[in-house]
Enzyme design. Structure first.
Site, PDB file in Angstrom:
ATOM      1  N   ASP A 205     -22.028 -12.496-108.160  1.00  0.00           N
ATOM      2  CA  ASP A 205     -22.179 -13.902-108.573  1.00  0.00           C
ATOM      3  C   ASP A 205     -22.884 -13.969-109.932  1.00  0.00           C
ATOM      4  O   ASP A 205     -23.967 -14.518-110.045  1.00  0.00           O
ATOM      5  CB  ASP A 205     -22.970 -14.698-107.509  1.00  0.00           C
TER       6      ASP A 205
ATOM      7  N   ASP B 208     -26.411  -9.183-112.047  1.00  0.00           N
ATOM      8  CA  ASP B 208     -25.027  -8.834-111.665  1.00  0.00           C
ATOM      9  C   ASP B 208     -24.273  -8.304-112.883  1.00  0.00           C
ATOM     10  O   ASP B 208     -23.482  -7.365-112.766  1.00  0.00           O
ATOM     11  CB  ASP B 208     -24.268 -10.067-111.167  1.00  0.00           C
TER      12      ASP B 208
ATOM     13  N   ASN C 189     -25.463 -17.606-107.751  1.00  0.00           N
ATOM     14  CA  ASN C 189     -26.407 -17.970-108.812  1.00  0.00           C
ATOM     15  C   ASN C 189     -25.996 -19.268-109.504  1.00  0.00           C
ATOM     16  O   ASN C 189     -26.841 -20.013-109.997  1.00  0.00           O
ATOM     17  CB  ASN C 189     -26.505 -16.851-109.846  1.00  0.00           C
TER      18      ASN C 189
ATOM     19  N   THR D 167     -23.489  -8.027-104.519  1.00  0.00           N
ATOM     20  CA  THR D 167     -24.719  -8.349-105.245  1.00  0.00           C
ATOM     21  C   THR D 167     -24.911  -9.865-105.324  1.00  0.00           C
ATOM     22  O   THR D 167     -25.631 -10.356-106.185  1.00  0.00           O
ATOM     23  CB  THR D 167     -24.713  -7.725-106.658  1.00  0.00           C
TER      24      THR D 167
ATOM     25  N   PHE E  98     -32.773 -14.492-101.882  1.00  0.00           N
ATOM     26  CA  PHE E  98     -31.701 -15.423-102.286  1.00  0.00           C
ATOM     27  C   PHE E  98     -30.321 -15.071-101.699  1.00  0.00           C
ATOM     28  O   PHE E  98     -29.654 -15.933-101.113  1.00  0.00           O
ATOM     29  CB  PHE E  98     -31.604 -15.505-103.821  1.00  0.00           C
ATOM     30  N   ASN E  99     -29.858 -13.844-101.885  1.00  0.00           N
ATOM     31  CA  ASN E  99     -28.474 -13.537-101.484  1.00  0.00           C
ATOM     32  C   ASN E  99     -28.256 -13.718 -99.985  1.00  0.00           C
ATOM     33  O   ASN E  99     -27.134 -14.017 -99.554  1.00  0.00           O
ATOM     34  CB  ASN E  99     -28.100 -12.095-101.864  1.00  0.00           C
TER      35      ASN E  99
ATOM     36  N   GLN F 184     -38.032 -15.208-115.128  1.00  0.00           N
ATOM     37  CA  GLN F 184     -38.752 -14.507-114.058  1.00  0.00           C
ATOM     38  C   GLN F 184     -40.257 -14.678-114.242  1.00  0.00           C
ATOM     39  O   GLN F 184     -41.005 -14.810-113.290  1.00  0.00           O
ATOM     40  CB  GLN F 184     -38.399 -13.013-114.059  1.00  0.00           C
TER      41      GLN F 184
ATOM     42  N   HIS G 226     -32.594  -6.419-110.036  1.00  0.00           N
ATOM     43  CA  HIS G 226     -32.188  -6.241-108.633  1.00  0.00           C
ATOM     44  C   HIS G 226     -30.826  -5.547-108.460  1.00  0.00           C
ATOM     45  O   HIS G 226     -30.714  -4.495-107.834  1.00  0.00           O
ATOM     46  CB  HIS G 226     -32.067  -7.614-107.960  1.00  0.00           C
ATOM     47  N   ASP G 227     -29.777  -6.210-108.960  1.00  0.00           N
ATOM     48  CA  ASP G 227     -28.418  -5.824-108.542  1.00  0.00           C
ATOM     49  C   ASP G 227     -27.983  -4.420-108.962  1.00  0.00           C
ATOM     50  O   ASP G 227     -27.282  -3.729-108.199  1.00  0.00           O
ATOM     51  CB  ASP G 227     -27.408  -6.863-109.052  1.00  0.00           C
TER      52      ASP G 227
END
Ligand code: BDR
Ligand code: CA
Length: 313
Positions: A11, A16, A40, A125, A166-167, A228, A240-241
Site C-alpha cells: 500500500d 513500501d 496508507n 506490507t 496499522f497493517n 515519524q 518497517h516494510d
C-alpha cells in the site's frame, strides 16, 4: 542459483516504496507482480504510487494489479498523518506512463498461485485484504503458498492503538484469514522494525550513492522521517516494510521465534492486536515465526547495496 519467486502485496507508502525498490532489482528474487490495496492511502493513490515507483526505477515491466479499495469488514482507515495526502508525499515523479493491469489483485494472486509449483512467497506490507479475499475466493491457493512474509503486528506496543499495529488493525479479519490459512507465516512486527530507524546519518550515507534509486530514497525519507518525528518523536523513520525483503535476501539478519499468534477480532480496545504467545503460556501450536531481533548494521548494508545495484545514471 534458484531465484525466490514472490508477489509483493503493498500500500505504498514510503516504506513500501523502499520494499519495492529492494525487491525489484535483487538478483536472488523474481518479483512476479506487485499487488496493491487501500491502506496508507486510497487505492487510487496507492496503485498510482506503485506504478510511479516502478517506472522511476526503470522496472515498468513488472505488472501492478489494483485490488481492494476497502477492508473486508471494518470501515476504511488510512495513514495520511504519516504518508501525506498522496500516500507518497516527497518525491516528484514525471507525468505518469504506467497503469495497473486489467483484473483484480486477488484474481492475479489466485491465477499465479494456482499455476505455480507451490514455490511462490507472498509478501504483504499493507493490510492483508487482497490475500484474505483471495484465500476466501479460492481456498485451494493455501497449499500453493510457499510462505507468507508480512510486515505487521507487534508483540509489544502498537502504533495506532496501544495494542494494534496499522497493517493489522486496518483489516483484522483479513489478517485472521491469512494467519489461520495453515501455511508458514513469518511476521516482521514493530518490535524489530523500530530497531531500523532511518536517522539523518543513514540518509546522508544513502545520498552518497547518488543514483536514481538513492535520490528516490532520500526524497522518500525526507517526508517520512519528518512525520515519524512529529507523530512518534523518533529521530528517524522506522523502515518497517523493507525488513520483509531483507529477510528473504539475508535471513541471518533477523532472529525469529516460533509462537502461537492470533488476531484480536473482539472490537474491544485490543481489536487488531496480534496476540503473540511469546512465552508459550497457552500450550498451543506455533502458528507463526515472529521477528524478535535484527542486525541493524547488516540491514543498512543491504539497503545500500540495493540502491547501488541500480548502477550509475
Ligand atoms: C506499517 O503501516 C504503514 O503505515 C507502513 O507502510 C507499514 O507497512 C507500519 O505500521
Ligand atoms: Ca505498508
Amino acid at each position: 542459483m534458484e531465484k525466490t519467486k514472490l508477489i509483493l502485496d503493498c500500500d505504498p507508502g514510503h516504506d513500501d516504496a523502499v520494499a519495492i525498490l529492494l525487491a525489484a532489482n535483487a538478483p536472488a528474487l523474481e518479483l512476479l507482480g506487485v499487488t496493491v490495496t487501500a491502506g496508507n492511502q486510497t487505492l487510487d493513490n496507492t496503485s498510482r504510487n506503485a506504478c510511479n515507483v516502478l517506472s522511476w526505477l526503470g522496472k515498468g515491466e513488472i505488472p501492478v494489479y489494483a485490488g481492494c479499495d476497502r477492508p473486508l469488514v471494518r470501515d476504511k482507515m488510512i495513514a495520511a498523518d504519516i504518508h501525506g495526502s498522496t500516500g507518497l508525499d516527497g518525491p516528484v515523479f514525471p507525468p505518469r506512463t504506467k497503469f495497473p493491469e486489467k483484473g483484480h489483485a486477488a484474481q492475479f494472486l489466485i491465477k499465479t498461485l494456482m499455476a505455480s509449483a507451490g514455490d511462490v512467497t507472498v509478501v504483504t506490507t499493507g493490510p492483508m485484504t487482497n490475500l484474505g479475499l483471495a484465500l476466501r475466493l479460492e481456498p485451494r491457493i493455501a497449499e500453493k503458498i510457499r510462505q507468507i512474509v508480512l510486515m505487521g503486528g507487534s508483540y509489544t506496543n502498537g502504533n495506532v492503538t496501544p495494542a494494534a499495529e496499522f497493517n493489522i488493525i486496518a483489516d483484522p479479519e483479513a489478517a485472521h484469514i491469512c494467519f489461520s490459512c495453515g501455511r508458514p507465516v513469518v511476521m516482521m512486527g514493530l518490535d524489530v522494525t523500530r530497531k531500523v530507524l532511518c536517522t539523518p546519518d543513514v540518509v546522508a550515507r544513502m545520498a552518497k550513492v547518488n543514483n536514481r534509486a538513492s535520490r528516490l530514497f532520500v526524497d522518500l525519507m525526507g517526508h517520512f522521517c519528518r512525520t515519524q518525528k512529529e507523530v512518534f518523536g523518533w529521530e528517524g523513520g522506522p523502515l518497517h516494510d523493507p525488513v520483509t525483503i531483507a529477510w528473504l535476501l539475508r535471513p541471518e539478519l533477523v532472529q525469529l521465534k516460533g509462537m502461537n499468534v492470533s488476531i484480536d477480532l473482539s472490537h474491544g480496545p485490543s481489536y487488531g492486536r496480534t496476540n503473540c504467545d511469546y512465552f508459550g503460556y497457552l500450550g498451543l501450536p506455533e502458528t507463526a515465526r515472529v521477528a524478535v531481533d535484527i542486525d541493524a548494521g547488516g540491514f543498512w548494508d543491504l539497503v545500500e547495496a540495493g540502491l547501488r545495484s541500480y548502477g550509475e545514471d
